[in-house]
Structures are given as structure tokens and as C-alpha cells.
Design a protein around this motif. Structure first.
Motif, PDB file in Angstrom:
ATOM      1  N   ASP A  45       0.813  -1.206   0.000  1.00 42.55           N
ATOM      2  CA  ASP A  45       0.000   0.000   0.000  1.00 42.55           C
ATOM      3  C   ASP A  45       0.851   1.263   0.000  1.00 42.55           C
ATOM      4  O   ASP A  45       0.362   2.346  -0.314  1.00 42.55           O
ATOM      5  CB  ASP A  45      -0.934  -0.001   1.220  1.00 42.55           C
ATOM      6  N   ARG A  46       2.130   1.140   0.356  1.00 40.45           N
ATOM      7  CA  ARG A  46       3.030   2.285   0.336  1.00 40.45           C
ATOM      8  C   ARG A  46       3.710   2.477  -1.024  1.00 40.45           C
ATOM      9  O   ARG A  46       4.384   3.472  -1.251  1.00 40.45           O
ATOM     10  CB  ARG A  46       4.118   2.121   1.397  1.00 40.45           C
ATOM     11  N   MET A  47       3.545   1.482  -1.895  1.00 39.11           N
ATOM     12  CA  MET A  47       4.228   1.527  -3.184  1.00 39.11           C
ATOM     13  C   MET A  47       3.363   2.187  -4.248  1.00 39.11           C
ATOM     14  O   MET A  47       2.139   2.224  -4.147  1.00 39.11           O
ATOM     15  CB  MET A  47       4.577   0.108  -3.658  1.00 39.11           C
ATOM     16  N   ASP A  48       4.022   2.691  -5.285  1.00 39.59           N
ATOM     17  CA  ASP A  48       3.320   3.147  -6.477  1.00 39.59           C
ATOM     18  C   ASP A  48       2.575   1.948  -7.076  1.00 39.59           C
ATOM     19  O   ASP A  48       3.125   0.844  -7.160  1.00 39.59           O
ATOM     20  CB  ASP A  48       4.344   3.697  -7.476  1.00 39.59           C
ATOM     21  N   LYS A  49       1.334   2.138  -7.491  1.00 42.38           N
ATOM     22  CA  LYS A  49       0.512   1.021  -7.965  1.00 42.38           C
ATOM     23  C   LYS A  49       1.117   0.350  -9.195  1.00 42.38           C
ATOM     24  O   LYS A  49       1.080  -0.876  -9.329  1.00 42.38           O
ATOM     25  CB  LYS A  49      -0.911   1.512  -8.263  1.00 42.38           C
ATOM     26  N   GLU A  50       1.638   1.137 -10.097  1.00 47.60           N
ATOM     27  CA  GLU A  50       2.250   0.579 -11.308  1.00 47.60           C
ATOM     28  C   GLU A  50       3.497  -0.224 -10.961  1.00 47.60           C
ATOM     29  O   GLU A  50       3.733  -1.307 -11.495  1.00 47.60           O
ATOM     30  CB  GLU A  50       2.596   1.710 -12.285  1.00 47.60           C
ATOM     31  N   LEU A  51       4.291   0.300 -10.038  1.00 50.49           N
ATOM     32  CA  LEU A  51       5.513  -0.384  -9.621  1.00 50.49           C
ATOM     33  C   LEU A  51       5.195  -1.677  -8.879  1.00 50.49           C
ATOM     34  O   LEU A  51       5.868  -2.700  -9.058  1.00 50.49           O
ATOM     35  CB  LEU A  51       6.340   0.547  -8.734  1.00 50.49           C
ATOM     36  N   ALA A  52       4.153  -1.654  -8.039  1.00 54.81           N
ATOM     37  CA  ALA A  52       3.813  -2.809  -7.206  1.00 54.81           C
ATOM     38  C   ALA A  52       3.526  -4.055  -8.029  1.00 54.81           C
ATOM     39  O   ALA A  52       3.725  -5.181  -7.564  1.00 54.81           O
ATOM     40  CB  ALA A  52       2.605  -2.474  -6.332  1.00 54.81           C
ATOM     41  N   GLN A  53       3.087  -3.869  -9.284  1.00 50.82           N
ATOM     42  CA  GLN A  53       2.801  -5.012 -10.141  1.00 50.82           C
ATOM     43  C   GLN A  53       4.062  -5.790 -10.504  1.00 50.82           C
ATOM     44  O   GLN A  53       3.981  -6.953 -10.918  1.00 50.82           O
ATOM     45  CB  GLN A  53       2.126  -4.541 -11.425  1.00 50.82           C
ATOM     46  N   TYR A  54       5.227  -5.156 -10.364  1.00 45.69           N
ATOM     47  CA  TYR A  54       6.475  -5.787 -10.791  1.00 45.69           C
ATOM     48  C   TYR A  54       7.430  -6.064  -9.633  1.00 45.69           C
ATOM     49  O   TYR A  54       8.541  -6.528  -9.856  1.00 45.69           O
ATOM     50  CB  TYR A  54       7.174  -4.900 -11.836  1.00 45.69           C
TER      51      TYR A  54
END
Length: 529
Positions: A45-54
């Protein structure tokens, strides 16, 4: 090839090995349903949503062979663009210096300090737009924005050929500064996004040494353009028009070739994109986060190291902007012809490349960034002192003074290494954008002041300018020493926490690397110095 343990680490246990792309969808669905879920200690939840996918569920070991393969893929797409773009920007910006002895001053009837203002106005424009530019860079597709900026500055550069007055020249030069202000801060962000910490110093050096390459190529091309003596346009007009058209064409290519981020790189496989994200986990500076965090703004403004990097830029850009703008005039004043002066600029370019590559090599061998900076300041003191004290009354002295002029620029290594330290030592995307903006605001301030200390009535020896430069070198030494003491002390505090058994200060898995923590919020972060 990537071994099976890599693939297992990307998705949570329990998913079938044959799930393929559907596996990623299930992972994302699970994260969306439980936004506060912590897996392997990571907070998605602290990560960028686009980044979290990878981002993998745990740290992945990448073999040296695989790491080399990935780095080469990145170099081909990213480093090649940064090097070429910075070369074009440097040669575009340097056209005025070459044009100064090709007749632009006389043809446009420049008087007094008007020539100096043609360089200063660029950096005043950068000073004003630098923070808005950094805000935009952090929130738009960076490669597309860079492409637009290159096309815009190429168009403006070509229009310079049509200028016949100071008003026209100052207008196009101001616009040039606005559009070119994207380049360097974007490259600092790009370097930290795509490259590991130990790779960043050399990559920043590679694109920054294009300042030297433009002196070599620019000097040779300016020599060729100087041979144009007939036709509808003056030689300096052909110079601006040609460079402008080339920049526009190249800008279109950048928009097609360069990916915006590892997550959006359609030119790479999904597997490679995940590994490219994973390989920079050890940076602990994150990759992307578009959320604006006020607390990180204040932390950046209160961080002594952010001001230290900015002061290094002030102490180096003030001399370089003046020496760059007046290099043709100064070298010609030693008694050389116009064509000889254009060719001698090539030697200066070669020396700058040697300085930047040499300092990068020493940093790689010794792992001592700030001490290497100090070492390269010494020739600058010597060269400047000799320029102020030895008269050019014999041919041998003229040659010697030309060499002194060259070695004066040795301090340029500090400017490059400071930029690489900024990209490696500042974590948190909002904090980094503020620190980069502060860095280039001070950078543009130094560049704006630099030409103004070369007073027309103090020509051709410019004692006041060189005395000012000596003051900059003294301040530079003080800042470098102070910054080293500060960073060493910060690392010792974190080492003490680790020795006391604080797990967060010695986390080999770097669990929180992508959570957009600042370097101060993350006790596991260690500074390079």
C-alpha cells in the motif's frame, strides 16, 4: 536464463506454475482486496501502484551473468539516449561560444555586457522553471516529455539564425533555457531508476563527459562552418540552423526509442521487466511514486547533504559557465588566430573527457567520491594562479597559458561526481525531486553569474573573474570536507544501531526498498561518500 527460484519469488505460493500471465492478475487482485497486507514484510500500500505489479514477494538473487545481460539491454535503450541527448544539448548550448568569434557579435551589434547576458538569460530561465520542471518530470511519462523538450529546443535553436538584434537573441536564448532545463534533472532521475548504485557514477560520467566531446566535435565543425564566406547566410547562421534541424529530427527518434520506465518498457519481456525492477532493489531509493508528500519536502530542505550537493554545483558552475562562454575569446587573446582557436577547443574537450573518465575510474577503484573530488581541485588552483600571474609575451608562454587554461577545468569532476552522489544518496521520490530541483536551481544560479564576472573593461586578462574562481575553489574544498564528515557520521550511527541488534538497520533482504521511504526514514540505508 532465469532459474526457477526467480519465478517462484515473483508470485505467492499456491499458484499453479502454468498460470502464465493470469498469475500476475491473481496477485494484483489479492493485493487490491487487502491493501494493508504485508507479505515478506513489504507494504504494497506504500508503493506506487504501477511499480507494485512488478515487485517480487521477496528478494531475488540475480546471477552476475544475468545482471550483465540486463545492464546491456538498459545501456542500449537508456544510456545511448542519455549520452546522445546530452551531447546534442552541450553542442547546442556551446554554439554561442563558437559563434562569438565567427561574427555574431558584430552582425547583431552587441554592445557592452550584452554578449554575457546571452548566456546568463538561459540560466535565469532555468532558475525560474526548475522546480515546476522537476514536479512535471516526476508525474509524466519521462521519455515522452524529454522527446517534446528536444524538439522544442531544436526549433528555438534553428530560429536563432534569423535573429539580427540583441532583443531577438535574448528571447530565443531564454526559450532555449526553458526547454533544455528538462535534460539534466531528468537524467539524474533516470539513472537512479534504471541503474544500480555502483553503476550510476560511471553512467553519469558517460553522459556528462559529452561536455568535452562537444568541445572536440564542436570545434571541428565550427572550423568547417568558419570556411563559409559566401552565400545567403553567415557562417554562424548556418551553425545554428543546422544544429537546430538535427535536434528536431533526433527528438522524434527519442520519443519512439526510449521507454518511460522499466514497468512501461514494451521493448522488454515481462520477465525482464520484473528483473530490471529487482536489480535496483539494493539502491533503496525507489523507482517511481507519483504521490506528493509534504513531509519529504521539508526533510529535503532540512537535509545538509542536499545543500552540500547544491553548493558544489554553485562552486563549479560559476567558473565553468564563464570559462565556457569566454573560452574562444580568452584563447584567442593569447595570440592565436580564429581557426587555431577553434581547433584548440578540441584539445580542451579531450582534456575534459580525460578528467571525467579518470575521476570515475578512481572512484570505482577506491570507492572514495569526495576524496577524488578534492584531488582534482588542485590543478584548478595551479592553473588559475598561473593565468593571473604570467603575461603572454612570448610564444612559449602563450602555449603554456593555453595549457593552464585547460587544467583549470579539472574541478569539473566534482560537478559530475556530486550529481551521481545525489542520485545514489537521496531516497524518497518527493524528497529526491525537491533535492534535484534545489540542486539545479543553485546550478543555474552559478551558471547565470559566471559570465557576468567577466567584465568587458577587465579584458583580455580578466583578473577579477579568475580571482572570483579562486574563491569558488576554496569554498568547494570546505563543502567537500564538511560533506564527508557528515556522511561518515550518519553511517556510523546506522552501524551502531545494527550492532545493537536493530533488525531494520541490518536488513539484507532490503524489505522496504520500494516503499518510498526517504534515506532518513530507512535505517538500513547507507550513504556513499
Amino acid at each position: 536464463m532465469v532459474n526457477d527460484t526467480h519465478r517462484d519469488a515473483v508470485a505467492p505460493a499456491g499458484l499453479p506454475e502454468t498460470a502464465g500471465d493470469h498469475k500476475t492478475d491473481l496477485v494484483e487482485a489479492e493485493r487490491a482486496q487487502t491493501p494493508d497486507l504485508v507479505k515478506s514484510g513489504q507494504r504494497y500500500d506504500r508503493m506506487d501502484k504501477e511499480l507494485a505489479q512488478y515487485v517480487a514477494e521477496g528478494r531475488i538473487h540475480i546471477s552476475e551473468e544475468e545482471n550483465t545481460r540486463l545492464r546491456r539491454l538498459v545501456d542500449k535503450r537508456i544510456l545511448a539516449i542519455m549520452v546522445t541527448t546530452y551531447f546534442l544539448q552541450a553542442i547546442d548550448k556551446g554554439t554561442l561560444s563558437f559563434a562569438s568569434i565567427m561574427g555574431i557579435v558584430q552582425d547583431t551589434n552587441l554592445q557592452g555586457q550584452e554578449y554575457q547576458w546571452l548566456t546568463t538569460c538561459i540560466y535565469i530561465a532555468i532558475l525560474i522553471v526548475e522546480y515546476p520542471q522537476n514536479y512535471i518530470i516526476a508525474r509524466v511519462p519521462i521519455a515522452k516529455y524529454l522527446s517534446f523538450s528536444i524538439i522544442a529546443w531544436g526549433t528555438v535553436l534553428a530560429c536563432t539564425a534569423a535573429c539580427t538584434t540583441f532583443a531577438g537573441l535574448v528571447t530565443v536564448r531564454t526559450l532555449l533555457g526553458i526547454f533544455e532545463s528538462v535534460c539534466q534533472p531528468a537524467f539524474v532521475i533516470i539513472s537512479s531508476t534504471w541503474y544500480k548504485r555502483e553503476e550510476q557514477a560511471s553512467r553519469v560520467t558517460y553522459w556528462y563527459m559529452m561536455n568535452g566531446a562537444q568541445q572536440m566535435v564542436g570545434g571541428l565543425l565550427a572550423y568547417c562552418f568558419s570556411l563559409i564566406t559566401t552565400g545567403p547566410l553567415k557562417s554562424w547562421q548556418w551553425l545554428f540552423l543546422s544544429y537546430g534541424v538535427i535536434s528536431v529530427i533526433y527528438g522524434v527518434f527519442v520519443g519512439w526509442w526510449m521507454p518511460d520506465s522499466p514497468m512501461r518498457a514494451k521493448c522488454f519481456s515481462e520477465e525482464d521487466k520484473r528483473l530490471m525492477v529487482e536489480r535496483v532493489r539494493s539502491n533503496q531509493t525507489g523507482i517511481q511514486n507519483r504521490q506528493f508528500k509534504k513531509e519529504q519536502v521539508w526533510e529535503a530542505l532540512k537535509d545538509p547533504q542536499a545543500w552540500g550537493y547544491a553548493l558544489i554545483q554553485l562552486c563549479t558552475t560559476l567558473p565553468t559557465s564563464g570559462l565556457g562562454s569566454f573560452q574562444g575569446i580568452i584563447i584567442k587573446s593569447f595570440g592565436f588566430t580564429t581557426l587555431q582557436t577553434q581547433l584548440l577547443a578540441m584539445v580542451l574537450g579531450a582534456y575534459i573527457i580525460i578528467v571525467l573518465l579518470g575521476s570515475s575510474w578512481l572512484v570505482k577503484k577506491t570507492n572514495q567520491n569526495l576524496l577524488v573530488m578534492l584531488g582534482f581541485c588542485i590543478p584548478s588552483f595551479i592553473g588559475t594562479a598561473l593565468l593571473m600571474t604570467i603575461p603572454p609575451d612570448t610564444y612559449s608562454r602563450k602555449v603554456g597559458l593555453c595549457i593552464c587554461y585547460y587544467i583549470t577545468l579539472s574541478f569539473w569532476s566534482a560537478q559530475t561526481l556530486a550529481l551521481s552522489m545525489l542520485s545514489r544518496n537521496v531516497a524518497g521520490q518527493t524528497k529526491k525531486s525537491v533535492a534535484v530541483a534545489l540542486n539545479f536551481i543553485i546550478w543555474s544560479t552559478g551558471n547565470a553569474i559566471g559570465p557576468q564576472v567577466f567584465l568587458s573593461w577587465d579584458a583580455p586578462r580578466y583578473f577579477i573573474a579568475f580571482a572570483t574562481h579562486l574563491g569558488c575553489y576554496c569554498l568547494l574544498v570546505i563543502v567537500i570536507i564538511g560533506l564527508r564528515f557528515y556522511l561518515v557520521a550518519q553511517n556510523k550511527k546506522r552501524d551502531a544501531l545494527a550492532a545493537a541488534g536493530v533488525h531494520e538497520a541490518k536488513d539484507e533482504n532490503m524489505t522496504h526498498a520500494f516503499e518510498d521511504l526517504t534515506d532518513k526514514e530507512n535505517p538500513n540505508f547507507r550513504y556513499v561518500y
